[in-house]
Design a protein around this motif. Structure first.
Motif, PDB file in Angstrom:
ATOM      1  N   VAL A  55      10.420  -5.398  -0.636  1.00 30.37           N
ATOM      2  CA  VAL A  55       9.478  -4.398  -0.111  1.00 30.37           C
ATOM      3  C   VAL A  55       8.093  -5.021  -0.015  1.00 30.37           C
ATOM      4  N   ARG A  56       7.461  -4.868   1.139  1.00 30.64           N
ATOM      5  CA  ARG A  56       6.130  -5.435   1.352  1.00 30.64           C
ATOM      6  C   ARG A  56       5.044  -4.366   1.142  1.00 30.64           C
ATOM      7  N   LEU A  57       4.011  -4.766   0.386  1.00 30.33           N
ATOM      8  CA  LEU A  57       2.894  -3.869   0.082  1.00 30.33           C
ATOM      9  C   LEU A  57       1.592  -4.472   0.575  1.00 30.33           C
ATOM     10  N   GLY A  58       0.673  -3.616   0.974  1.00 30.20           N
ATOM     11  CA  GLY A  58      -0.688  -4.042   1.312  1.00 30.20           C
ATOM     12  C   GLY A  58      -1.678  -2.999   0.840  1.00 30.20           C
ATOM     13  N   PHE A  59      -2.974  -3.330   0.948  1.00 29.72           N
ATOM     14  CA  PHE A  59      -4.023  -2.444   0.446  1.00 29.72           C
ATOM     15  C   PHE A  59      -5.050  -2.111   1.524  1.00 29.72           C
ATOM     16  N   GLU A  60      -5.447  -0.861   1.551  1.00 30.65           N
ATOM     17  CA  GLU A  60      -6.720  -0.422   2.116  1.00 30.65           C
ATOM     18  C   GLU A  60      -7.463   0.217   0.948  1.00 30.65           C
ATOM     19  N   ILE A  61      -8.591  -0.341   0.566  1.00 32.30           N
ATOM     20  CA  ILE A  61      -9.322   0.175  -0.593  1.00 32.30           C
ATOM     21  C   ILE A  61     -10.448   1.088  -0.104  1.00 32.30           C
ATOM     22  N   CYS A  62     -10.257   2.379  -0.262  1.00 34.57           N
ATOM     23  CA  CYS A  62     -11.240   3.427   0.057  1.00 34.57           C
ATOM     24  C   CYS A  62     -11.886   3.231   1.422  1.00 34.57           C
ATOM     25  N   GLU A  63     -13.096   2.664   1.484  1.00 34.74           N
ATOM     26  CA  GLU A  63     -13.837   2.542   2.739  1.00 34.74           C
ATOM     27  C   GLU A  63     -13.058   1.803   3.816  1.00 34.74           C
ATOM     28  N   ASP A  64     -12.116   0.940   3.426  1.00 33.88           N
ATOM     29  CA  ASP A  64     -11.311   0.221   4.405  1.00 33.88           C
ATOM     30  C   ASP A  64     -10.605   1.167   5.368  1.00 33.88           C
ATOM     31  N   ALA A  65     -10.272   2.365   4.903  1.00 35.15           N
ATOM     32  CA  ALA A  65      -9.555   3.326   5.736  1.00 35.15           C
ATOM     33  C   ALA A  65     -10.492   4.175   6.594  1.00 35.15           C
ATOM     34  N   TRP A  66     -11.808   4.084   6.357  1.00 36.27           N
ATOM     35  CA  TRP A  66     -12.765   4.934   7.062  1.00 36.27           C
ATOM     36  C   TRP A  66     -13.403   4.219   8.258  1.00 36.27           C
ATOM     37  N   VAL A  67     -13.113   2.947   8.452  1.00 37.78           N
ATOM     38  CA  VAL A  67     -13.752   2.171   9.516  1.00 37.78           C
ATOM     39  C   VAL A  67     -12.843   2.121  10.737  1.00 37.78           C
ATOM     40  N   ALA A  68     -13.430   1.735  11.881  1.00 32.20           N
ATOM     41  CA  ALA A  68     -12.652   1.703  13.123  1.00 32.20           C
ATOM     42  C   ALA A  68     -11.552   0.645  13.075  1.00 32.20           C
ATOM     43  N   GLU A  69     -11.864  -0.549  12.616  1.00 36.41           N
ATOM     44  CA  GLU A  69     -10.875  -1.625  12.539  1.00 36.41           C
ATOM     45  C   GLU A  69     -10.303  -1.678  11.125  1.00 36.41           C
ATOM     46  N   ARG A  70      -9.387  -0.770  10.861  1.00 37.50           N
ATOM     47  CA  ARG A  70      -8.791  -0.660   9.533  1.00 37.50           C
ATOM     48  C   ARG A  70      -7.909  -1.865   9.227  1.00 37.50           C
ATOM     49  N   PRO A  71      -7.967  -2.374   8.009  1.00 39.54           N
ATOM     50  CA  PRO A  71      -7.037  -3.447   7.624  1.00 39.54           C
ATOM     51  C   PRO A  71      -5.581  -3.060   7.830  1.00 39.54           C
ATOM     52  N   GLY A  72      -5.288  -1.772   7.775  1.00 35.77           N
ATOM     53  CA  GLY A  72      -3.909  -1.326   7.919  1.00 35.77           C
ATOM     54  C   GLY A  72      -3.257  -1.754   9.214  1.00 35.77           C
ATOM     55  N   SER A  73      -4.048  -1.846  10.294  1.00 34.39           N
ATOM     56  CA  SER A  73      -3.457  -2.247  11.571  1.00 34.39           C
ATOM     57  C   SER A  73      -2.940  -3.676  11.512  1.00 34.39           C
ATOM     58  N   LEU A  74      -3.664  -4.547  10.828  1.00 33.70           N
ATOM     59  CA  LEU A  74      -3.209  -5.936  10.670  1.00 33.70           C
ATOM     60  C   LEU A  74      -2.052  -6.016   9.682  1.00 33.70           C
ATOM     61  N   LEU A  75      -2.123  -5.227   8.610  1.00 37.19           N
ATOM     62  CA  LEU A  75      -1.025  -5.206   7.648  1.00 37.19           C
ATOM     63  C   LEU A  75       0.280  -4.795   8.322  1.00 37.19           C
ATOM     64  N   ALA A  76       0.192  -3.835   9.236  1.00 40.28           N
ATOM     65  CA  ALA A  76       1.400  -3.357   9.915  1.00 40.28           C
ATOM     66  C   ALA A  76       2.052  -4.468  10.724  1.00 40.28           C
ATOM     67  N   THR A  77       1.237  -5.296  11.389  1.00 39.51           N
ATOM     68  CA  THR A  77       1.813  -6.370  12.197  1.00 39.51           C
ATOM     69  C   THR A  77       2.502  -7.428  11.348  1.00 39.51           C
ATOM     70  N   HIS A  78       2.207  -7.444  10.046  1.00 39.22           N
ATOM     71  CA  HIS A  78       2.863  -8.370   9.139  1.00 39.22           C
ATOM     72  C   HIS A  78       3.991  -7.700   8.356  1.00 39.22           C
ATOM     73  N   GLY A  79       4.459  -6.578   8.880  1.00 38.09           N
ATOM     74  CA  GLY A  79       5.663  -5.972   8.348  1.00 38.09           C
ATOM     75  C   GLY A  79       5.515  -5.270   7.024  1.00 38.09           C
ATOM     76  N   VAL A  80       4.301  -4.790   6.703  1.00 37.17           N
ATOM     77  CA  VAL A  80       4.104  -4.076   5.445  1.00 37.17           C
ATOM     78  C   VAL A  80       4.836  -2.738   5.489  1.00 37.17           C
ATOM     79  N   ASP A  81       5.541  -2.422   4.417  1.00 39.80           N
ATOM     80  CA  ASP A  81       6.264  -1.160   4.318  1.00 39.80           C
ATOM     81  C   ASP A  81       5.425  -0.050   3.700  1.00 39.80           C
ATOM     82  N   LEU A  82       4.562  -0.420   2.746  1.00 39.32           N
ATOM     83  CA  LEU A  82       3.744   0.557   2.032  1.00 39.32           C
ATOM     84  C   LEU A  82       2.306   0.084   1.985  1.00 39.32           C
ATOM     85  N   ILE A  83       1.377   1.004   2.228  1.00 39.62           N
ATOM     86  CA  ILE A  83      -0.043   0.730   2.030  1.00 39.62           C
ATOM     87  C   ILE A  83      -0.526   1.584   0.871  1.00 39.62           C
ATOM     88  N   LEU A  84      -1.145   0.918  -0.093  1.00 43.75           N
ATOM     89  CA  LEU A  84      -1.747   1.618  -1.227  1.00 43.75           C
ATOM     90  C   LEU A  84      -3.246   1.732  -0.987  1.00 43.75           C
TER      91      LEU A  84
END
Length: 664
Positions: free
Chosen positions: A156-185
């Motif tokens: 299982v692949r995990l990645g992080f968006e830490i608080c403010e990371d989720a509030w910005v236009a270019e969220r880290p989550g979009s890059l995490l998704a392209t690397h096959g992350v299953d869960l974002i904490l």
């Protein structure tokens, strides 16, 4: 079907409370274990506390955080847990989420987007970590990966968006998704503001849908460090569906919500998505792998239930009552104060503060009961014998009505009636002899009698200031916290006596406008928050026009005669301070909202506001700490900075007058 049980923990932490913070983390881990959680997300910087401010820079803070982390590690066997702490790397400090797998630290993910607006000052202490950069660090006796990391635990692949990371236009989550992350904490310390819960819910649900992941969001709870209030929002979503939702404004210091996330379903949805573009990892950006065996699970249906009040048409009134009530209890117990003292005038402000304390007790009793409420303040042993709401309020709140010759029976009756209704200890002080002594003393020194025609302001203020020493003395005698009772509307124009009604160690309603406060009091009188009965006796307060009651009764003094209608004042304040409009633009913007007032009358009030706002910045600088409630805060230490000495908008007001002359 591959089901993973994930959890989000909510903690009521305190900065630098090492043992307390550790114990609450351990309690959360055990609660999660009891719910068969395999992956647990805890709030941002949960080991140190989020609000350590400049103490983050102390080497002792950083080293102690690591020691506490090591004390927690043995309790994480059989689980994956994220724990937040500050980490020093190459001479810079980073806000990190430490991922622990089966009792061992496997890496440190660092926050990429720092909150540096409003009440947040993260760039003062931390550096942002650059996207897609990894390195290694010697940490807790091991060499570990640090940076922007994807973790692969088992399969299982995990990645992080830490608080403010989720509030910005270019969220880290979009890059995490392209690397096959299953869960974002997402470990967060997201402060409460009116309406913010719905925004968080949107980005959690939408993030899980857009990135085709499971999303686990954990937040802080309560009044952590003095000004910010955290509502304890916790959510779990997957592929655009909300799976679990926590209870906000809880009086329990630890909560854990849990849900099963189907990893195979997430991967299938991602595979079906035509817009998904996977990235094949380079050598420089490969996942950090660790062994972990997830237990097999049978599906368990969960139902997402929000508290009934969350959908109330009076949600702002509900949130205000619950947020400030919880914050008052935390401020009291964390400051080790033995209750509160309020100078209860019988007017809206002091009555509102007193009602909030009574609501604090009523909410706590309803949720955790008398025994646990008493245990929160062990330095008040008499609370152990308290059973009812009135028992607790009488021990925790002293209300004092302080009369002068200008006080009337209406306010005295209002103060007494309300104090009895909520169960407060009620006292009366006659301060008129002290007021007359000061007047005579000063008159004798300057060689003339004082009168209302030429000495109006001084004669008003001496009454308010004379009320301060007695209630301070009572607070000292009882080891209690004296509460100031000024609101934000009065703070904006300086309609408060320094060392009078501003006296106190905390100013709980300084972040709310008077128009809303009056509306809220009527709501508390007639409806009240869901689950609590209304306080009908508030009619003795709400039936009065607001008055400082400092001039002789024959003057028939009211606040709005002294200033302007509060609805107008609040509209001008929002336009001038929040929206940064000029006097001319304000006239155009809000004039249509008040058609029953003439253009000249509105212009007079706009000019008055700007003059008084600039003149009274020094007062706002001296206000006791207040709670942050929205983006209209005037607190100069956390939100609205303005020079104490300024030009006072002289040119802007001159142009405003000329523009009006051109229009006439």
């Amino acid at each position: 079907m591959k089901l993973i049980r994930v959890g989000a923990a909510v903690l009521n932490q305190t900065p630098l409370d090492w043992d307390g913070n550790r114990d609450r983390i351990l309690e959360a881990i055990e609660l999660a274990r009891s719910q068969s959680v395999s992956i647990l997300c805890l709030p941002e910087l949960c080991i140190t506390g989020y609000g350590c401010e400049d103490a983050f820079h102390a080497p002792g803070t950083q080293s102690m955080a690591v020691r506490v982390l090591e004390e927690i590690l043995p309790h994480t066997q059989g689980m994956i847990v994220s724990l937040g702490l500050p980490v020093m790397y190459h001479g810079s400090l980073y806000n990190a989420a430490c991922l622990v797998v089966d009792g061992e630290v496997v890496g440190l993910a660092c926050k990429q987007n720092l909150a540096g607006e409003g009440i947040h000052y993260e760039p003062r202490w931390f550096k942002p970590w650059p996207s897609m950069r990894q390195s290694t660090i010697d940490f807790a006796g091991r060499t570990l990966p640090i940076g922007d990391i994807v973790f692969e635990c088992g399969d299982v692949r995990l990645g992080f968006e830490i608080c403010e990371d989720a509030w910005v236009a270019e969220r880290p989550g979009s890059l995490l998704a392209t690397h096959g992350v299953d869960l974002i904490l997402n470990p967060s310390a997201s402060h409460f503001a009116f309406g913010k819960h719905e925004i968080r819910k949107r980005f959690v649900i939408e993030g899980s849908r857009a990135f085709q992941v499971g999303y686990v969001y954990a937040n802080l709870l309560g009044n952590e460090s003095g000004r910010a209030i955290y509502d304890g929002d916790a959510m779990i979503a997957a592929s655009g569906n909300l799976l679990a939702l926590g209870e906000r404004f809880s009086y329990r210091e630890v909560q854990v919500i849990a849900a099963d996330v189907d990893i195979n379903n997430i991967r299938m949805n991602r595979a079906r998505s035509g817009s998904f573009r996977p990235v094949i990892a380079t050598e420089a950006w490969k996942p950090v792998k660790s062994k972990f065996a997830f237990p097999d699970r049978d599906p368990v249906r969960t139902e997402v239930k929000a508290s009934p009040w969350e959908s109330s048409p009076t949600i702002k009134e509900e949130e205000f009552t619950r947020a400030v009530s919880l914050a008052l209890l935390d401020y009291c117990r964390k400051s080790r104060s033995r209750g509160f003292v309020v100078s209860l005038s019988g007017g809206a402000d002091s009555s509102g503060v007193s009602v909030l304390i009574a609501s604090m007790v009523r909410f706590a009793l309803a949720e955790i009961g008398a025994e646990k409420l008493a245990s929160k303040m062990p330095y008040l042993p008499k609370l152990a014998n308290a059973k009812t709401s009135h028992d607790f309020v009488r021990q925790l709140l002293s209300c004092v009505y302080q009369s002068t010759r200008n006080s009337g029976d209406v306010t005295r009756n209002a103060a007494r009636t309300l104090a009895v209704a909520i169960g407060a200890d009620y006292l009366e002080f006659d301060v008129d002899p002290l007021v007359q002594h000061y007047i005579q003393m000063v008159a004798g020194a300057i060689g003339r009698e004082l009168d209302w025609k030429q000495d109006d302001l001084a004669l008003q203020n001496i009454q308010a200031r004379t009320r301060s020493p007695g209630v301070w003395m009572l607070a000292n005698l009882r080891g209690a916290l004296l509460l100031a009772t000024s609101n934000r509307s009065e703070a904006a124009v300086g309609y408060a006596t320094m060392d009078g009604d501003t006296s106190g160690g905390l100013s709980p309603i300084a972040g709310i406008d008077k128009a809303f406060l009056r509306k809220w009091l009527r709501w508390m009188q007639k409806e009240g928050p869901q689950g609590l009965a209304p306080i009908t006796e508030l009619s003795v307060v709400t039936d009065q026009p607001p008055t400082a009651e400092l001039r002789p009764p024959s003057a028939k003094q009211t606040d709005e005669d002294d200033l302007m209608p509060y609805e107008v004042l609040d509209a001008i304040e929002r336009a001038a301070i929040r929206d940064k409009l000029s006097p001319t633009d304000i006239q155009r913007a809000i004039g249509p909202d008040f058609p029953h007032y003439s253009v000249d009358q509105m212009a007079f009030w706009i000019e008055r506001f700007f003059v008084l706002f600039a003149r009274n910045q020094w007062k706002r600088e001296r206000y006791a700490p207040s709670f942050h409630l929205d983006d209209e805060n005037l607190d100069p230490k956390t939100w609205c900075r303005f020079p104490i000495l300024s030009g006072g908008f002289a040119r802007e007001l001159a142009e405003f007058k000329r523009s009006r002359g051109d229009n006439q």
